[in-house]
Write a protein that holds these residues in place. Structure first.
Motif, mmCIF file in Angstrom:
data_model
loop_
_atom_site.group_PDB
_atom_site.id
_atom_site.type_symbol
_atom_site.label_atom_id
_atom_site.label_comp_id
_atom_site.label_asym_id
_atom_site.label_seq_id
_atom_site.Cartn_x
_atom_site.Cartn_y
_atom_site.Cartn_z
ATOM 1 N N TYR A 47 0.823 -1.208 0.000
ATOM 2 C CA TYR A 47 0.000 0.000 0.000
ATOM 3 C C TYR A 47 0.861 1.263 0.000
ATOM 4 O O TYR A 47 0.626 2.190 -0.793
ATOM 5 C CB TYR A 47 -0.933 -0.002 1.206
ATOM 6 N N VAL A 48 1.855 1.290 0.873
ATOM 7 C CA VAL A 48 2.714 2.478 0.982
ATOM 8 C C VAL A 48 3.640 2.579 -0.224
ATOM 9 O O VAL A 48 3.973 3.678 -0.680
ATOM 10 C CB VAL A 48 3.515 2.427 2.299
ATOM 11 N N GLY A 49 4.088 1.417 -0.741
ATOM 12 C CA GLY A 49 5.004 1.410 -1.872
ATOM 13 C C GLY A 49 6.449 1.530 -1.480
ATOM 14 O O GLY A 49 7.337 1.606 -2.339
ATOM 15 N N PHE A 50 6.716 1.529 -0.190
ATOM 16 C CA PHE A 50 8.096 1.662 0.294
ATOM 17 C C PHE A 50 8.148 1.059 1.697
ATOM 18 O O PHE A 50 7.163 1.125 2.448
ATOM 19 C CB PHE A 50 8.513 3.140 0.354
ATOM 20 N N VAL A 51 9.263 0.457 2.046
ATOM 21 C CA VAL A 51 9.404 -0.132 3.368
ATOM 22 C C VAL A 51 10.757 0.239 3.960
ATOM 23 O O VAL A 51 11.764 0.293 3.261
ATOM 24 C CB VAL A 51 9.246 -1.675 3.311
ATOM 25 N N THR A 52 10.763 0.550 5.251
ATOM 26 C CA THR A 52 11.997 0.858 5.977
ATOM 27 C C THR A 52 12.059 -0.011 7.232
ATOM 28 O O THR A 52 11.043 -0.578 7.657
ATOM 29 C CB THR A 52 12.050 2.334 6.403
ATOM 30 N N PRO A 53 13.248 -0.127 7.846
ATOM 31 C CA PRO A 53 13.362 -0.932 9.074
ATOM 32 C C PRO A 53 12.520 -0.428 10.234
ATOM 33 O O PRO A 53 12.298 -1.166 11.202
ATOM 34 C CB PRO A 53 14.864 -0.843 9.409
ATOM 35 N N ASN A 54 12.047 0.819 10.157
ATOM 36 C CA ASN A 54 11.205 1.347 11.244
ATOM 37 C C ASN A 54 9.941 0.519 11.438
ATOM 38 O O ASN A 54 9.393 0.473 12.544
ATOM 39 C CB ASN A 54 10.822 2.800 10.957
ATOM 40 N N LEU A 55 9.486 -0.133 10.384
ATOM 41 C CA LEU A 55 8.288 -0.960 10.489
ATOM 42 C C LEU A 55 8.490 -2.121 11.453
ATOM 43 O O LEU A 55 7.532 -2.599 12.072
ATOM 44 C CB LEU A 55 7.901 -1.500 9.104
ATOM 45 N N ALA A 56 9.747 -2.578 11.592
ATOM 46 C CA ALA A 56 10.035 -3.764 12.401
ATOM 47 C C ALA A 56 10.710 -3.442 13.726
ATOM 48 O O ALA A 56 11.087 -4.367 14.452
ATOM 49 C CB ALA A 56 10.923 -4.732 11.600
ATOM 50 N N ASP A 57 10.864 -2.157 14.054
ATOM 51 C CA ASP A 57 11.671 -1.840 15.235
ATOM 52 C C ASP A 57 10.866 -1.923 16.537
ATOM 53 O O ASP A 57 9.644 -2.099 16.535
ATOM 54 C CB ASP A 57 12.363 -0.484 15.103
ATOM 55 N N PHE A 58 11.571 -1.784 17.655
ATOM 56 C CA PHE A 58 10.964 -1.943 18.981
ATOM 57 C C PHE A 58 9.870 -0.922 19.236
ATOM 58 O O PHE A 58 8.842 -1.237 19.838
ATOM 59 C CB PHE A 58 12.055 -1.826 20.052
ATOM 60 N N PHE A 59 10.056 0.301 18.767
ATOM 61 C CA PHE A 59 9.088 1.354 19.050
ATOM 62 C C PHE A 59 7.746 1.067 18.378
ATOM 63 O O PHE A 59 6.689 1.394 18.929
ATOM 64 C CB PHE A 59 9.641 2.718 18.620
ATOM 65 N N HIS A 60 7.789 0.450 17.218
ATOM 66 C CA HIS A 60 6.534 0.068 16.571
ATOM 67 C C HIS A 60 5.864 -1.060 17.348
ATOM 68 O O HIS A 60 4.641 -1.065 17.508
ATOM 69 C CB HIS A 60 6.781 -0.348 15.126
ATOM 70 N N SER A 61 6.656 -2.017 17.837
ATOM 71 C CA SER A 61 6.103 -3.082 18.680
ATOM 72 C C SER A 61 5.435 -2.494 19.917
ATOM 73 O O SER A 61 4.336 -2.908 20.312
ATOM 74 C CB SER A 61 7.203 -4.059 19.104
ATOM 75 N N LEU A 62 6.103 -1.531 20.524
ATOM 76 C CA LEU A 62 5.557 -0.887 21.719
ATOM 77 C C LEU A 62 4.267 -0.147 21.404
ATOM 78 O O LEU A 62 3.312 -0.157 22.195
ATOM 79 C CB LEU A 62 6.599 0.079 22.297
ATOM 80 N N GLU A 63 4.217 0.473 20.242
ATOM 81 C CA GLU A 63 3.002 1.180 19.829
ATOM 82 C C GLU A 63 1.836 0.201 19.686
ATOM 83 O O GLU A 63 0.702 0.496 20.100
ATOM 84 C CB GLU A 63 3.258 1.893 18.502
ATOM 85 N N LEU A 64 2.109 -0.971 19.123
ATOM 86 C CA LEU A 64 1.056 -1.975 18.949
ATOM 87 C C LEU A 64 0.558 -2.485 20.292
ATOM 88 O O LEU A 64 -0.653 -2.654 20.499
ATOM 89 C CB LEU A 64 1.580 -3.138 18.101
ATOM 90 N N VAL A 65 1.480 -2.732 21.220
ATOM 91 C CA VAL A 65 1.081 -3.179 22.556
ATOM 92 C C VAL A 65 0.255 -2.098 23.246
ATOM 93 O O VAL A 65 -0.740 -2.397 23.935
ATOM 94 C CB VAL A 65 2.316 -3.537 23.400
ATOM 95 N N THR A 66 0.625 -0.850 23.056
ATOM 96 C CA THR A 66 -0.121 0.265 23.652
ATOM 97 C C THR A 66 -1.546 0.312 23.113
ATOM 98 O O THR A 66 -2.499 0.593 23.853
ATOM 99 C CB THR A 66 0.585 1.598 23.372
#
Length: 310
Positions: A226-245
């Motif tokens: 959908y975005v057409g681009f991917v970066t390592p930020n998608l897999a980092d700890f802060f994104h995991s924390l956001e999902l748990v939140t």
């Protein structure tokens, strides 16, 4: 307490049907698509954390597996996007199955640290393999094609994600009311008691971890397309924390809480842009107040207040 468990699903489906006709522009359509994608991911995570009681602080790692499978395999090896999506889901599922048994022998903060380590390892790998993944800068993702037609445009992606969200809610509601779901809730309440009544605790922990990882990988692939681009930020700890939140704010062990949490925390950063540099402070303050005054999450707290089950 759960007299009409699907009434919320019917309401959400009605809102999804009407929403694209009332949204004023493409910005809000894009926001709605991201909300739906996050809601599906949070639903899968809540099955693991809320219903099975198994914490995961590395869930974004599985998103990264799916996203980079959909980026790397079509780009470097000329795989069809659907095959790449499937390969990412299988890879995430196998990895989850292999690691779940040793990881889920741990409890409490030891379990949290183990899942955190898994997510960090995946993030490091995609950052360091620059020849394949583009490293910290990321890489473009080819368009998703179905039956020779390219998936493009907000309308197509909206209806796809709306369908996936509806299916994810339906699947979650049926799962938690099935014998499998009752076993998950039993081991969440007391693993010792669950073992006494014949629940294979390890098998159920592994199974729900694999299910959650596969759904996250699929959504990671779709997000990348959908975005057409991917970066390592998608897999980092802060994104995991956001999902748990999102799980915690909406309400653990609450299907509709997962949707509410994902919608609110996807929209909140956009709503706070007017604070001009104080967005993070305002965001943190809101989360802190929610945890103080709504410790069980928004949906369970409101349901208890008004005397109705979810």
């Amino acid at each position: 307490m759960r007299k009409h468990p699907f009434s919320g699903l019917y309401l959400i489906m009605a809102v999804l049907l009407v929403l694209p006709f009332v949204l004023p522009n493409s910005f809000y359509m894009d926001l709605a698509i991201r909300m739906a994608m996050n809601a599906v991911i949070v639903l899968s995570l809540n099955l693991l954390i809320g219903f099975a009681g198994q914490i995961s602080l590395g869930h974004a790692g599985f998103l990264g597996i799916g996203a980079y499978a959909s980026a790397v395999l079509p780009t470097h090896f000329e795989w069809h996007p659907l095959l790449a999506l499937g390969a990412g889901a299988v890879c995430a599922g196998v990895l989850a199955a292999v690691l779940a048994r040793p990881i889920f022998k741990l409890k409490g903060h030891y379990l949290a640290m183990a899942t955190l380590g898994l997510g960090i390892i995946i993030s490091i790998v995609v950052r360091n393999e620059e020849a394949l993944t583009g490293g910290p800068d990321g890489m473009p993702v080819p368009a998703m094609t179905l039956l020779g037609h390219e998936l493009s445009g907000d309308n197509i992606w909206y209806w796809l994600t709306a369908l996936l969200l509806s299916l994810a809610i339906w699947f979650s509601l049926n799962l938690i009311d099935s014998p499998f779901g009752r076993a998950l809730r039993a081991l969440h309440g007391s693993e010792v008691a669950a073992k006494v009544v014949g629940v294979d605790v390890v098998r159920y922990k592994v199974s729900i971890f694999v299910v959650s990882a596969v759904i996250a990988s699929i959504m990671g692939s779709l997000t990348a397309h959908y975005v057409g681009f991917v970066t390592p930020n998608l897999a980092d700890f802060f994104h995991s924390l956001e999902l748990v939140t999102m799980v915690v704010i909406g309400g653990m062990a609450s299907v509709y809480g997962s949707v509410v949490g994902a919608v609110l925390l996807t929209a909140l950063p956009q709503a706070l842009t007017s604070f001009e540099g104080w967005e993070t402070v305002a965001f943190g303050t809101i989360l802190m107040l929610c945890m103080i005054f709504l410790p069980k999450g928004l949906v369970p707290t409101l349901a208890a207040k008004f005397g109705k089950g979810e």
